[in-house]
Design a protein around this motif. Sequence first.
Motif, PDB file in Angstrom:
ATOM      1  N   GLY A  56       8.598   4.396  -7.426  1.00 53.73           N
ATOM      2  CA  GLY A  56       8.008   5.272  -8.426  1.00 53.73           C
ATOM      3  C   GLY A  56       6.902   6.083  -7.773  1.00 53.73           C
ATOM      4  N   ALA A  57       6.703   7.307  -8.267  1.00 53.30           N
ATOM      5  CA  ALA A  57       5.706   8.172  -7.629  1.00 53.30           C
ATOM      6  C   ALA A  57       5.278   9.272  -8.594  1.00 53.30           C
ATOM      7  CB  ALA A  57       6.287   8.775  -6.356  1.00 53.30           C
ATOM      8  N   GLY A  58       4.354  10.093  -8.140  1.00 46.65           N
ATOM      9  CA  GLY A  58       3.944  11.227  -8.964  1.00 46.65           C
ATOM     10  C   GLY A  58       2.673  11.867  -8.428  1.00 46.65           C
ATOM     11  N   MET A  59       2.243  12.939  -9.108  1.00 45.03           N
ATOM     12  CA  MET A  59       0.982  13.591  -8.762  1.00 45.03           C
ATOM     13  C   MET A  59      -0.137  12.882  -9.524  1.00 45.03           C
ATOM     14  SD  MET A  59       2.188  15.698  -6.704  1.00 45.03           S
ATOM     15  CE  MET A  59       0.753  16.660  -6.235  1.00 45.03           C
ATOM     16  N   VAL A  60      -1.209  12.541  -8.809  1.00 45.65           N
ATOM     17  CA  VAL A  60      -2.294  11.770  -9.434  1.00 45.65           C
ATOM     18  C   VAL A  60      -2.805  12.502 -10.690  1.00 45.65           C
ATOM     19  CG1 VAL A  60      -4.585  10.775  -9.084  1.00 45.65           C
ATOM     20  CG2 VAL A  60      -2.928  10.794  -7.201  1.00 45.65           C
ATOM     21  N   GLY A  79     -15.977  10.733  -4.899  1.00 46.90           N
ATOM     22  CA  GLY A  79     -15.505  12.075  -5.214  1.00 46.90           C
ATOM     23  C   GLY A  79     -15.540  13.049  -4.058  1.00 46.90           C
ATOM     24  N   LYS A  80     -15.729  12.519  -2.865  1.00 49.03           N
ATOM     25  CA  LYS A  80     -15.834  13.451  -1.731  1.00 49.03           C
ATOM     26  C   LYS A  80     -14.764  13.154  -0.672  1.00 49.03           C
ATOM     27  CE  LYS A  80     -20.406  12.852  -1.283  1.00 49.03           C
ATOM     28  NZ  LYS A  80     -20.913  12.499  -2.609  1.00 49.03           N
ATOM     29  N   GLY A  81     -14.151  14.213  -0.184  1.00 45.94           N
ATOM     30  CA  GLY A  81     -13.300  14.102   0.989  1.00 45.94           C
ATOM     31  C   GLY A  81     -11.908  13.586   0.725  1.00 45.94           C
ATOM     32  N   PRO A  82     -11.023  13.827   1.703  1.00 45.37           N
ATOM     33  CA  PRO A  82      -9.628  13.444   1.563  1.00 45.37           C
ATOM     34  C   PRO A  82      -9.417  11.931   1.713  1.00 45.37           C
ATOM     35  CG  PRO A  82      -9.987  14.455   3.700  1.00 45.37           C
ATOM     36  CD  PRO A  82     -11.292  14.531   2.972  1.00 45.37           C
ATOM     37  N   ILE A  83      -8.278  11.466   1.201  1.00 47.07           N
ATOM     38  CA  ILE A  83      -7.879  10.057   1.325  1.00 47.07           C
ATOM     39  C   ILE A  83      -6.412  10.038   1.738  1.00 47.07           C
ATOM     40  CG2 ILE A  83      -7.448   7.906   0.054  1.00 47.07           C
ATOM     41  CD1 ILE A  83      -9.657   8.660  -1.874  1.00 47.07           C
ATOM     42  N   ASN A 128      -5.341  21.248  -2.207  1.00 48.41           N
ATOM     43  CA  ASN A 128      -4.008  21.856  -2.049  1.00 48.41           C
ATOM     44  C   ASN A 128      -2.869  20.882  -1.760  1.00 48.41           C
ATOM     45  OD1 ASN A 128      -5.029  24.518  -2.358  1.00 48.41           O
ATOM     46  ND2 ASN A 128      -5.771  24.401  -0.231  1.00 48.41           N
ATOM     47  N   ILE A 129      -2.903  19.723  -2.373  1.00 46.52           N
ATOM     48  CA  ILE A 129      -1.756  18.796  -2.246  1.00 46.52           C
ATOM     49  C   ILE A 129      -0.765  19.138  -3.352  1.00 46.52           C
ATOM     50  CG2 ILE A 129      -0.987  16.398  -2.415  1.00 46.52           C
ATOM     51  CD1 ILE A 129      -2.440  16.835   0.128  1.00 46.52           C
ATOM     52  N   ALA A 141     -12.666   8.569 -11.251  1.00 46.04           N
ATOM     53  CA  ALA A 141     -13.143   8.036  -9.968  1.00 46.04           C
ATOM     54  C   ALA A 141     -14.163   8.974  -9.327  1.00 46.04           C
ATOM     55  CB  ALA A 141     -11.962   7.831  -9.038  1.00 46.04           C
ATOM     56  N   GLY A 142     -14.521  10.045 -10.034  1.00 48.46           N
ATOM     57  CA  GLY A 142     -15.564  10.935  -9.527  1.00 48.46           C
ATOM     58  C   GLY A 142     -15.061  12.129  -8.738  1.00 48.46           C
ATOM     59  N   TYR A 143     -13.758  12.359  -8.735  1.00 48.51           N
ATOM     60  CA  TYR A 143     -13.220  13.522  -8.025  1.00 48.51           C
ATOM     61  C   TYR A 143     -13.094  14.709  -8.970  1.00 48.51           C
ATOM     62  CZ  TYR A 143     -12.057  11.610  -3.453  1.00 48.51           C
ATOM     63  OH  TYR A 143     -12.132  11.112  -2.188  1.00 48.51           O
ATOM     64  N   ASP A 144     -13.419  15.894  -8.495  1.00 47.96           N
ATOM     65  CA  ASP A 144     -13.254  17.121  -9.270  1.00 47.96           C
ATOM     66  C   ASP A 144     -11.776  17.509  -9.216  1.00 47.96           C
ATOM     67  OD1 ASP A 144     -13.121  19.627 -10.307  1.00 47.96           O
ATOM     68  OD2 ASP A 144     -14.666  20.513  -8.999  1.00 47.96           O
ATOM     69  N   SER A 145     -11.098  17.371 -10.373  1.00 47.20           N
ATOM     70  CA  SER A 145      -9.646  17.579 -10.369  1.00 47.20           C
ATOM     71  C   SER A 145      -9.262  19.055 -10.239  1.00 47.20           C
ATOM     72  CB  SER A 145      -9.026  16.979 -11.634  1.00 47.20           C
ATOM     73  OG  SER A 145      -9.508  17.655 -12.781  1.00 47.20           O
ATOM     74  N   LYS A 146     -10.270  19.952 -10.349  1.00 54.34           N
ATOM     75  CA  LYS A 146      -9.977  21.378 -10.111  1.00 54.34           C
ATOM     76  C   LYS A 146      -9.881  21.625  -8.605  1.00 54.34           C
ATOM     77  CE  LYS A 146     -10.446  23.092 -14.410  1.00 54.34           C
ATOM     78  NZ  LYS A 146     -10.455  21.755 -15.006  1.00 54.34           N
ATOM     79  N   LYS A 147     -10.655  20.833  -7.831  1.00 54.19           N
ATOM     80  CA  LYS A 147     -10.720  21.053  -6.393  1.00 54.19           C
ATOM     81  C   LYS A 147      -9.713  20.164  -5.650  1.00 54.19           C
ATOM     82  CE  LYS A 147     -14.104  21.141  -2.659  1.00 54.19           C
ATOM     83  NZ  LYS A 147     -15.292  20.436  -2.184  1.00 54.19           N
TER      84      LYS A 147
END
Length: 344
Positions: A286-290, A184-188, A221-222, A298-304
């Motif tokens: 095919g694509a989209g916003m996660v 849940g930390k950092g960009p990928i 901000n993606i 996966a442990g990521y804060d979807s607000k951030k």
Amino acid sequence: MKERLQELQQEAIVKIESANDLKELNDVRVAYLGKKGPITEVLRGMGKLSAEERPVMGALANEVREAIASSLEAKQALLEEAEVERKLASETIDVTLPGRPVKVGNHHPLTAVIEEIEDLFLRMGYCIAEGPEVEKDYYNFEALNLPKGHPARDMQDSFYITEEILLRTHTSPVQARTMEKNQGKGPIKIICPGKVYRRDNDDATHSHQFTQIEGLVIDENIRMSDLKGTLEVFAKKMFGEEREIRLRPSFFPFTEPSVEVDVSCHKCGGHGCNVCKGTGWIEILGAGMVHPNVLEMAGYDSKKYQGFAFGMGPERIAMLKYGVDDIRHFYTNDVRFLQQFKRA
Ligand code: PHE
């Protein structure tokens, strides 16, 4: 006796001169200087000579021997040299002969396309990630917002090994694995090339095993425009700078919103032809916003954090790019097919 010795010397020298090879020369040596030779014979008669004559004759005999020996030696050197010359002449290499062509293989067209796509994204700062082909149901479906019994599972008929383990049906499980590893930390920013498996009947456009390349970008901000811009660069680099892309609404459980991405036809430029079936557009991925659920699982804060993902099939890209009309050509490995993809 003196005359006999001189005669022998003459005779021997004539024979030495006329010897044609080392064997003949050796025969002469044995004949004249050997223990049973005529010189030894002559010397045997020395007993009959007077005390004054004996040393004179002895000295002469030695001279004759030495003369014969030295002309043998000289001739031997000549013959040996001639032998070397002959060998050199018979073993010369004609460097002006044209070489025999060596058959050189080339990359499989799919490998070439995958590497081309990898290079493109590596230059845009992506890393390459990989995951297992034998996958857990959890990563292939559940962690991608496809719980057990979800109807969208039917979109990807699967080869199950046990209730919980299957051959992955897409490369999207590598998304889930990578996010989970990051805790849940950092960009990928990754792409994941690899083989995938589906229970399809093989035909000109379907194969039970094929390849995919997944893309995943997670950061703060993606936005959808980041996805669009990225795919536009991709389409232009793969199909030509004049290409445009178009996003159509679609559905994948792991992205929201989801889109299907078309590229303007590289053959007719968008007017309509047999390649684009008259529409001017060709669907490439095919694509989209996660989906926030996927981020949260996966442990990521979807607000951030937000992200986009895309998945494409290198076979389809290669078929479009090179005008291949049957996906099975990639797997039957007929050399006549494969050799058409030699890189310059
Ligand atoms: N995994 C999807 C498929 O195989 C493709 C996809 C990947 C769609 C990522 C959206 C985002 O059909």
